[in-house]
Design a protein around this motif. Structure first.
Motif, short mmCIF file in Angstrom:
data_model
loop_
_atom_site.label_atom_id
_atom_site.label_comp_id
_atom_site.label_asym_id
_atom_site.label_seq_id
_atom_site.Cartn_x
_atom_site.Cartn_y
_atom_site.Cartn_z
N ARG A 50 24.27 -46.76 -31.03
CA ARG A 50 23.89 -45.53 -30.33
C ARG A 50 24.23 -45.70 -28.85
NH1 ARG A 50 23.30 -44.59 -34.89
NH2 ARG A 50 21.46 -43.98 -36.05
N ALA A 71 23.06 -40.78 -23.68
CA ALA A 71 23.90 -39.73 -23.13
C ALA A 71 23.06 -38.74 -22.33
CB ALA A 71 24.61 -38.99 -24.27
N SER A 124 24.59 -33.21 -24.89
CA SER A 124 25.21 -33.34 -26.21
C SER A 124 25.96 -32.09 -26.65
CB SER A 124 24.15 -33.70 -27.25
OG SER A 124 23.13 -32.72 -27.27
N ALA A 163 20.76 -30.81 -24.87
CA ALA A 163 20.53 -32.20 -24.49
C ALA A 163 19.43 -32.73 -25.37
CB ALA A 163 20.14 -32.32 -23.03
N SER A 164 19.58 -33.94 -25.82
CA SER A 164 18.58 -34.53 -26.69
C SER A 164 17.82 -35.60 -25.95
CB SER A 164 19.26 -35.08 -27.94
OG SER A 164 19.83 -34.02 -28.68
#
Length: 184
Positions: A128, A131, A134, A139-140
């Motif tokens: 993973r 970031a 996404s 956005a996560s």
């Protein structure tokens, strides 16, 4: 022959200007298409499972965020649609073991954006990367989530920080969220 260039969904007399958004009423520029969600079964096989999770809605989808909002080890989804409130879908699948990592940079940027984590269990690997976004208005969570199925422990956690520094943890227990600082 004149070349006509249009700004999709925008109306302007001058093609170099974006203009005001086109009023499409209760219609959608994209069409109301069902959302899709794919389950990675491994070995390059993906299965479409949106109907099982109630995420196959026919709305004008714009964004999605993935996070474990209730910290139960199952990922949850937030769907954002045009001109509608956000929808929170809680993960309720069959429980399996998991590991979550929240990284904090010291030499690297504080949010550890760009850090790459690889875990290894019985020779199998998962990777993973932290970031900042996404996708379109999406956005996560910066918390990295690893689903490990029936595995009772993780052999190796290898962290490559943006600064180039590496950290390695051995024999990590499952079903927990760890906060890790660069260099500790």
């Amino acid at each position: 022959m004149d070349l006509v260039i249009e700004n999709v969904g925008r109306r302007s007399e001058n093609w170099t200007e974006a203009g005001a958004p086109t009023d499409v009423g209760d219609k959608s520029l994209n069409g109301y298409e069902r959302n899709v969600l794919f389950w990675n079964r491994g070995g390059g096989e993906f299965l479409e499972v949106a109907y099982l999770t109630d995420s196959n809605r026919i709305e004008d989808g714009r964004g999605v965020a993935v996070a474990d909002f209730d910290r139960d080890g199952q990922l949850d989804l937030v769907l954002q649609n045009l001109d509608k409130p956000a929808v929170l879908l809680m993960g309720r699948g069959a429980p399996g073991n998991w590991l979550q990592l929240r990284l904090e940079g010291t030499k690297s940027n504080r949010d550890a954006i760009g850090a790459v984590v690889t875990i290894e269990i019985d020779g199998a690997r998962q990777t993973r990367q932290v970031a900042a976004g996404s996708g379109f208005i999406s956005a996560s969570s910066p918390v990295l989530h690893f689903g490990v199925g029936a595995a009772e422990g993780i052999d190796v956690v290898d962290i490559r920080w943006p600064s180039g520094q590496r950290q390695r943890l051995v024999g990590v227990a499952v079903n927990q969220r760890l906060q890790l600082r660069e260099g500790d």
